[in-house]
Design a protein around this motif. Structure first.
Motif, PDB file in Angstrom:
ATOM      1  N   PHE A  69       0.810  -1.111   0.068  1.00  0.00           N
ATOM      2  CA  PHE A  69       0.036  -0.186  -0.001  1.00  0.00           C
ATOM      3  C   PHE A  69       0.730   1.262   0.159  1.00  0.00           C
ATOM      4  N   ASN A  70       2.202   1.190  -0.269  1.00  0.00           N
ATOM      5  CA  ASN A  70       3.009   2.428  -0.136  1.00  0.00           C
ATOM      6  C   ASN A  70       3.098   2.961  -1.463  1.00  0.00           C
ATOM      7  N   PHE A  71       3.467   4.307  -1.534  1.00  0.00           N
ATOM      8  CA  PHE A  71       3.595   5.091  -2.669  1.00  0.00           C
ATOM      9  C   PHE A  71       4.385   4.405  -4.121  1.00  0.00           C
ATOM     10  N   ALA A  72       5.603   3.941  -3.454  1.00  0.00           N
ATOM     11  CA  ALA A  72       6.500   3.391  -4.481  1.00  0.00           C
ATOM     12  C   ALA A  72       5.841   2.082  -4.988  1.00  0.00           C
ATOM     13  N   VAL A  73       5.102   1.274  -4.466  1.00  0.00           N
ATOM     14  CA  VAL A  73       4.501   0.170  -4.891  1.00  0.00           C
ATOM     15  C   VAL A  73       3.208   0.408  -5.810  1.00  0.00           C
ATOM     16  N   ALA A  74       2.767   1.414  -5.370  1.00  0.00           N
ATOM     17  CA  ALA A  74       1.637   2.069  -6.290  1.00  0.00           C
ATOM     18  C   ALA A  74       2.020   2.445  -7.566  1.00  0.00           C
ATOM     19  N   VAL A  75       3.107   3.155  -7.674  1.00  0.00           N
ATOM     20  CA  VAL A  75       3.690   3.621  -8.860  1.00  0.00           C
ATOM     21  C   VAL A  75       3.972   2.231  -9.739  1.00  0.00           C
ATOM     22  N   ALA A  76       4.713   1.408  -9.064  1.00  0.00           N
ATOM     23  CA  ALA A  76       5.251   0.179  -9.703  1.00  0.00           C
ATOM     24  C   ALA A  76       3.873  -0.551 -10.593  1.00  0.00           C
ATOM     25  N   ARG A  77       2.930  -0.557  -9.517  1.00  0.00           N
ATOM     26  CA  ARG A  77       1.726  -1.413  -9.901  1.00  0.00           C
ATOM     27  C   ARG A  77       0.986  -0.646 -11.335  1.00  0.00           C
ATOM     28  N   ALA A  78       0.882   0.756 -11.336  1.00  0.00           N
ATOM     29  CA  ALA A  78       0.161   1.458 -12.166  1.00  0.00           C
ATOM     30  C   ALA A  78       1.138   1.335 -13.480  1.00  0.00           C
ATOM     31  N   LEU A  79       2.437   1.370 -13.435  1.00  0.00           N
ATOM     32  CA  LEU A  79       3.114   1.704 -14.511  1.00  0.00           C
ATOM     33  C   LEU A  79       3.285   0.203 -15.310  1.00  0.00           C
TER      34      LEU A  79
ATOM     35  N   LEU B 177      12.698  15.865  -2.756  1.00  0.00           N
ATOM     36  CA  LEU B 177      12.068  16.021  -4.105  1.00  0.00           C
ATOM     37  C   LEU B 177      10.681  15.944  -4.294  1.00  0.00           C
ATOM     38  N   SER B 178       9.843  16.241  -5.051  1.00  0.00           N
ATOM     39  CA  SER B 178       8.432  16.312  -5.084  1.00  0.00           C
ATOM     40  C   SER B 178       7.788  14.713  -5.313  1.00  0.00           C
ATOM     41  N   TRP B 179       6.581  14.504  -4.803  1.00  0.00           N
ATOM     42  CA  TRP B 179       6.061  13.263  -5.139  1.00  0.00           C
ATOM     43  C   TRP B 179       6.191  12.952  -6.718  1.00  0.00           C
ATOM     44  N   ALA B 180       6.002  13.824  -7.646  1.00  0.00           N
ATOM     45  CA  ALA B 180       6.264  13.452  -8.861  1.00  0.00           C
ATOM     46  C   ALA B 180       7.536  13.035  -9.284  1.00  0.00           C
ATOM     47  N   GLU B 181       8.431  13.660  -8.838  1.00  0.00           N
ATOM     48  CA  GLU B 181      10.053  13.332  -9.142  1.00  0.00           C
ATOM     49  C   GLU B 181      10.415  12.068  -8.617  1.00  0.00           C
ATOM     50  N   PHE B 182       9.820  11.699  -7.182  1.00  0.00           N
ATOM     51  CA  PHE B 182       9.792  10.572  -6.501  1.00  0.00           C
ATOM     52  C   PHE B 182       9.326   9.552  -7.522  1.00  0.00           C
ATOM     53  N   ALA B 183       8.115   9.351  -8.096  1.00  0.00           N
ATOM     54  CA  ALA B 183       7.391   8.454  -8.854  1.00  0.00           C
ATOM     55  C   ALA B 183       8.418   8.353 -10.278  1.00  0.00           C
TER      56      ALA B 183
ATOM     57  N   GLY C  47      17.884   1.346  -5.784  1.00  0.00           N
ATOM     58  CA  GLY C  47      18.504   0.099  -6.092  1.00  0.00           C
ATOM     59  C   GLY C  47      18.135  -0.964  -5.420  1.00  0.00           C
ATOM     60  N   GLU C  48      17.958  -1.007  -4.079  1.00  0.00           N
ATOM     61  CA  GLU C  48      17.690  -2.132  -3.370  1.00  0.00           C
ATOM     62  C   GLU C  48      16.403  -2.530  -3.671  1.00  0.00           C
ATOM     63  N   PHE C  49      15.485  -1.319  -3.797  1.00  0.00           N
ATOM     64  CA  PHE C  49      13.835  -1.768  -3.785  1.00  0.00           C
ATOM     65  C   PHE C  49      13.615  -2.376  -5.176  1.00  0.00           C
ATOM     66  N   ALA C  50      14.434  -1.954  -6.339  1.00  0.00           N
ATOM     67  CA  ALA C  50      14.415  -2.567  -7.703  1.00  0.00           C
ATOM     68  C   ALA C  50      14.919  -3.769  -7.490  1.00  0.00           C
ATOM     69  N   GLN C  51      16.022  -4.068  -6.979  1.00  0.00           N
ATOM     70  CA  GLN C  51      16.807  -5.612  -6.692  1.00  0.00           C
ATOM     71  C   GLN C  51      15.583  -6.377  -6.107  1.00  0.00           C
ATOM     72  N   HIS C  52      15.025  -5.816  -5.024  1.00  0.00           N
ATOM     73  CA  HIS C  52      14.083  -6.722  -4.230  1.00  0.00           C
ATOM     74  C   HIS C  52      12.796  -7.322  -5.204  1.00  0.00           C
ATOM     75  N   LEU C  53      12.388  -6.089  -5.910  1.00  0.00           N
ATOM     76  CA  LEU C  53      11.407  -6.543  -6.545  1.00  0.00           C
ATOM     77  C   LEU C  53      11.653  -7.382  -7.883  1.00  0.00           C
ATOM     78  N   GLY C  54      12.925  -7.630  -8.168  1.00  0.00           N
ATOM     79  CA  GLY C  54      13.329  -8.328  -9.363  1.00  0.00           C
ATOM     80  C   GLY C  54      13.515  -9.628  -9.053  1.00  0.00           C
ATOM     81  N   HIS C  55      13.759 -10.135  -8.246  1.00  0.00           N
ATOM     82  CA  HIS C  55      13.959 -11.725  -7.965  1.00  0.00           C
ATOM     83  C   HIS C  55      13.298 -12.126  -6.591  1.00  0.00           C
ATOM     84  N   GLY C  56      13.357 -13.447  -6.253  1.00  0.00           N
ATOM     85  CA  GLY C  56      12.819 -14.057  -5.097  1.00  0.00           C
ATOM     86  C   GLY C  56      11.344 -14.730  -5.588  1.00  0.00           C
ATOM     87  N   ARG C  57      10.701 -14.740  -4.442  1.00  0.00           N
ATOM     88  CA  ARG C  57       9.084 -15.251  -4.714  1.00  0.00           C
ATOM     89  C   ARG C  57       8.649 -14.212  -5.644  1.00  0.00           C
TER      90      ARG C  57
END
Length: 181
Positions: free
Chosen positions: A7-17, A63-69, A119-129
């Protein structure tokens, strides 16, 4: 932000995109994002070291929320052109948001950079279960219990307490309070 919280912002960005959908984010509200795994590591170090008091801990980049996205999109190699920078008032947020709430680490241990966090966020989403976001497999979906308050027994029979206050809504930074009894 964290890959462990759907439910956090970064995951919401990933989900939508990932689904090819546009994502609106405030261009006029400035924050300092904090990566929860970095926050927890440093907060636990503070506790183990016997530190006390309030600590402001963040990944230090304002940064702004848009820049963070956009930064999240770049770190995940997702299409940043789907991000729409809009005035915060247009987002119909449940509570009013201040225009500028950056936080800086003023003393003690600093968290790694926001670039490292992304980088860690992306790496974590890129492998594992495998998890599915927007119908597409994109990464690890291990649930993690929230660390709101923990008490640790000390060798001398005392207790050390740790509170982590993070807001998911206003949410890009955190305060940590360490105490001993």
């Amino acid at each position: 932000f964290s890959p462990h919280d759907e439910f956090n912002f970064a995951v919401a960005v990933a989900r939508a995109l990932t689904a090819g959908q546009p994502f609106e984010a405030a261009a006029d509200q400035r924050i300092t994002p904090t990566y929860v795994p970095h926050l927890v590591r440093v907060a636990l170090d503070l506790l183990i070291d016997g530190e006390q008091g309030l600590w402001h801990l963040t990944n230090e980049t304002e940064l702004s929320w848009a820049e963070f996205a956009e930064a999240v999109a770049d770190s995940l190699n997702l299409p940043r052109h789907l991000i729409r920078a809009v005035p915060g008032a247009r987002l119909n947020q449940m509570a009013p948001r201040p225009s500028r709430v950056p936080l800086a680490t003023g003393r003690g241990a600093h968290l790694p950079s926001l670039a490292d966090a992304l980088g860690e966020f992306a790496q974590h989403l890129g492998h594992g279960r495998v998890a599915r976001i927007g119908g597409r497999e994109i990464g690890d979906a291990l649930p993690v219990a929230a660390l709101d308050h923990d008490l640790v027994e000390e060798g001398d029979g005392g207790r050390a307490g740790l509170d982590i206050f993070a807001s998911h809504q206003a949410g890009a930074h955190a305060l940590v309070r360490c105490a001993r009894s």
